[in-house]
Design an enzyme around this catalytic site. Structure first.
Site, PDB file in Angstrom:
ATOM      1  N   ASP A 144      79.771 -11.480   0.911  1.00 27.07           N
ATOM      2  CA  ASP A 144      80.765 -10.495   0.491  1.00 27.07           C
ATOM      3  C   ASP A 144      80.059  -9.471  -0.377  1.00 27.07           C
ATOM      4  O   ASP A 144      79.000  -9.748  -0.953  1.00 27.07           O
ATOM      5  CB  ASP A 144      81.888 -11.198  -0.287  1.00 27.07           C
ATOM      6  CG  ASP A 144      83.090 -10.298  -0.581  1.00 27.07           C
ATOM      7  OD1 ASP A 144      83.159  -9.191  -0.011  1.00 27.07           O
ATOM      8  OD2 ASP A 144      83.952 -10.709  -1.387  1.00 27.07           O
ATOM      9  N   HIS A 145      80.638  -8.286  -0.455  1.00 25.33           N
ATOM     10  CA  HIS A 145      80.108  -7.254  -1.332  1.00 25.33           C
ATOM     11  C   HIS A 145      80.768  -7.398  -2.701  1.00 25.33           C
ATOM     12  O   HIS A 145      81.963  -7.143  -2.851  1.00 25.33           O
ATOM     13  CB  HIS A 145      80.402  -5.863  -0.765  1.00 25.33           C
ATOM     14  CG  HIS A 145      79.659  -5.569   0.488  1.00 25.33           C
ATOM     15  ND1 HIS A 145      80.219  -4.890   1.566  1.00 25.33           N
ATOM     16  CD2 HIS A 145      78.386  -5.849   0.869  1.00 25.33           C
ATOM     17  CE1 HIS A 145      79.323  -4.754   2.523  1.00 25.33           C
ATOM     18  NE2 HIS A 145      78.201  -5.331   2.127  1.00 25.33           N
ATOM     19  N   PHE A 157      86.593  -7.347  -1.110  1.00 26.77           N
ATOM     20  CA  PHE A 157      87.429  -7.771   0.025  1.00 26.77           C
ATOM     21  C   PHE A 157      86.706  -7.681   1.365  1.00 26.77           C
ATOM     22  O   PHE A 157      87.310  -7.343   2.382  1.00 26.77           O
ATOM     23  CB  PHE A 157      88.739  -6.964   0.094  1.00 26.77           C
ATOM     24  CG  PHE A 157      89.337  -6.601  -1.235  1.00 26.77           C
ATOM     25  CD1 PHE A 157      89.511  -7.553  -2.229  1.00 26.77           C
ATOM     26  CD2 PHE A 157      89.736  -5.309  -1.504  1.00 26.77           C
ATOM     27  CE1 PHE A 157      90.066  -7.228  -3.459  1.00 26.77           C
ATOM     28  CE2 PHE A 157      90.286  -4.962  -2.733  1.00 26.77           C
ATOM     29  CZ  PHE A 157      90.455  -5.920  -3.711  1.00 26.77           C
ATOM     30  N   HIS A 158      85.394  -8.023   1.399  1.00 30.84           N
ATOM     31  CA  HIS A 158      84.617  -7.935   2.628  1.00 30.84           C
ATOM     32  C   HIS A 158      84.013  -9.286   3.030  1.00 30.84           C
ATOM     33  O   HIS A 158      82.827  -9.350   3.347  1.00 30.84           O
ATOM     34  CB  HIS A 158      83.482  -6.914   2.473  1.00 30.84           C
ATOM     35  CG  HIS A 158      83.923  -5.515   2.256  1.00 30.84           C
ATOM     36  ND1 HIS A 158      83.063  -4.517   1.828  1.00 30.84           N
ATOM     37  CD2 HIS A 158      85.128  -4.917   2.408  1.00 30.84           C
ATOM     38  CE1 HIS A 158      83.724  -3.377   1.721  1.00 30.84           C
ATOM     39  NE2 HIS A 158      84.978  -3.588   2.061  1.00 30.84           N
ATOM     40  N   PRO A 159      84.759 -10.378   3.065  1.00 34.34           N
ATOM     41  CA  PRO A 159      84.143 -11.653   3.444  1.00 34.34           C
ATOM     42  C   PRO A 159      83.772 -11.675   4.920  1.00 34.34           C
ATOM     43  O   PRO A 159      84.568 -11.276   5.778  1.00 34.34           O
ATOM     44  CB  PRO A 159      85.232 -12.674   3.119  1.00 34.34           C
ATOM     45  CG  PRO A 159      86.515 -11.912   3.238  1.00 34.34           C
ATOM     46  CD  PRO A 159      86.195 -10.532   2.748  1.00 34.34           C
TER      47      PRO A 159
END
Length: 534
Positions: A293-294, A468-470
């Site tokens: 994730d970021h 919110f980038h999983p």
């Protein structure tokens, strides 16, 4: 008796909407799509500023929470996921971003044939409906609408000028394969309304008689017989249902729920499954691992002499004016994405391509779902695009309704710690440039007192949160990779007619927002399903 379909798609999020559209293009295919969330019949799913009310709201968000994260001082984070058709595309930042050509060329170099930049660019183009004239890098006429923001902010223009003085060039398009530079994001909107995957792909397909959509249902497991996926079971209102598939079962439940469903279906690490009380159908220890994730670090600065959303929203008499401007013109603050301006830069000269992404916002708040601050401010969120930290997502137990166990493991490597410190120093160098200096920026968090590497790393641990980038929890890879779950055609190793077509499949995270790359994966999956079905 169980109904029978040609294909069953689990999840009507960003990927599932694309699959529903593409797989039903052939009227001979009967397709069932199962979605745990509901219909997008709430106004804030469609007005862009609605993200302020959707994230952290159980009507729109599954309200997941991580485990305590050692690298973030033991904090637990909210982990938003869309609880509606369209999935996260109904509550996200609406930013259209493909990533870098080097991301996909890197996938190909891992041995994943067909995933290089030249391979995937036509898939992005096949979906795109760009507001500008079509050329080699953009198309018109697709389902995925891309437009420019409908308002500008003086403070953001000043940030772009400051970044240019710091050596980050101004650019007009982040989607050429090299996204280094600063400028306004392109957004998935149409005439000032959010354009979700449900609006673009799913709803037009629902007019077709060969598509069946069920909402408010929880898929409990994939039915696997003789190592072949033959259907699924699900529940709704306490009733248990079953559907059978003549063709394929396609998981598009996202990087959080796809690995959980695989485990509850007997696909995963054998020891973990035994502890869950689930019989092992296929031992694949990579299921749920490789979470990437970021991590965004969100410093914000008080400013003066310039409007921000904080001050506009705090003014009771301005709110009705903003509403009227949006109602009649579809412009103004209510039309804005949470981050209108972006920048991509290198944290050091060692980086071959940009490894930092900035989301610059004319607002500030402690976290999404909470009120805006009452003072004028901007947030300069920065994230490491290529983290080396790896986390996991697993089923919490045999109950399909239980939330999964999420452990992102942010800032668990020296490399990620170093990049975090470098990124905060770059933020300060940009803010110190003359174009922003005229607004008297004052660093509110983390605060100017933090100057040493140790103090800045402590600030990153205190401020860091998910963007919110999983991705990556059922990754593609070669059969020789012990953590690979899928082959290069997105098929689950050792289980016939079971495919994963969402962000779980990414072996490495892309360099930017992950929504459109996820939809590209679904586009490619649909073509593979049709090809293999022949």
């Amino acid at each position: 008796m169980a109904a029978t379909y040609d294909h069953i798609v689990v999840g009507a999020g960003s990927a599932g909407c694309v699959l529903a559209n593409r797989l039903t293009a052939d009227p001979r295919n009967r397709v069932l799509v199962l979605e745990a969330g509901g219909k997008d019949d709430w106004i804030w799913f469609h007005i862009p500023v609605g993200y302020l009310f959707s994230i952290g709201n159980p009507r729109a968000d599954w309200m997941y929470e991580t485990q305590a994260i050692p690298g973030l001082d033991g904090r637990r984070l909210n982990y938003p996921r869309g609880k509606v058709i369209g999935g996260c595309s109904a509550i996200n930042a609406m930013i259209y971003m493909r990533g870098q050509a080097a991301d996909y060329d890197g996938w190909r170099q891992l041995g994943l044939a067909g995933w290089g930049w030249d391979d995937v660019l036509p898939l992005f183009l096949a979906q795109e409906d760009h507001i500008d004239t079509a050329d080699d890098l953009h198309r018109q006429g697709g389902e995925w609408r891309v437009e420019h923001p409908r308002m500008r902010w003086a403070v953001l223009d000043a940030f772009a000028d400051a970044a240019a003085l710091e050596g980050i060039p101004k650019v007009g398009d982040f989607n050429t394969g090299d996204n280094e530079g600063v400028g306004y994001f392109q957004v998935n909107q149409k005439a000032g309304l959010r354009w979700s995957a449900a609006r673009g792909f799913l709803k037009p397909a629902l007019r077709r008689p060969n598509l069946k959509l069920e909402t408010g249902v929880h898929v409990t497991r994939v039915l696997i017989e003789d190592r072949r996926a033959v259907g699924v079971t699900w529940t709704r209102d306490g009733e248990v249902y079953e559907a059978r598939a003549r063709g394929e079962v396609v998981l598009a439940a996202g990087a959080v729920n796809t690995p959980k469903l695989l485990e509850l279906s007997g696909v995963g690490d054998g020891a973990r499954l035994a502890a869950l009380g689930v019989e092992t159908v296929r031992h694949l220890p990579g299921v749920g691992e490789n979470l990437q994730d970021h991590l965004q670090i969100r410093p914000y600065y008080k400013v003066s002499g310039v409007p921000t959303l904080n001050t506009l929203y705090a003014s009771l008499w301005r709110r009705p004016l903003m509403a009227l401007e949006y109602a009649f013109l579809r412009r103004g603050p209510m039309s804005m994405a949470p981050s209108q301006m972006g920048a991509f830069a290198r944290s050091s000269e060692e980086q071959a391509t940009a490894n930092l992404q900035f989301h610059i916002q004319p607002l500030s708040l402690d976290r999404f779902g909470e009120p805006l601050h009452r003072f004028a401010a901007i947030t300069i969120s920065v994230c490491n695009l290529r983290p080396t930290s790896r986390g996991s997502v697993h089923a919490a137990g045999p109950d399909p309704a239980a939330a999964p166990v999420i452990q992102p493991n942010y800032l668990s490597t020296p490399e990620d710690e170093r990049v975090a410190v470098e990124s905060l120093r770059l933020v300060r160098r940009i803010v110190a440039q003359p174009p922003l200096r005229r607004f008297s920026p004052q660093e509110h968090r983390p605060g100017a007192a933090a100057t040493s590497d140790a103090e800045l790393l402590a600030a990153a641990r205190a401020l860091g949160t998910t963007i919110f980038h999983p991705v990556g929890t059922a990754k593609m890879g070669l059969a020789s990779d012990p953590l690979a779950v899928l082959d290069e055609r997105l098929r689950v190793f050792g289980v016939e007619r079971l495919r994963v077509a969402d962000a779980s499949a990414m072996p490495r995270i892309t360099s930017g927002n992950t929504n459109s790359p996820t939809m590209m994966i679904a586009e490619k999956a649909a073509r593979m399903i049709v090809e293999d079905g022949r």
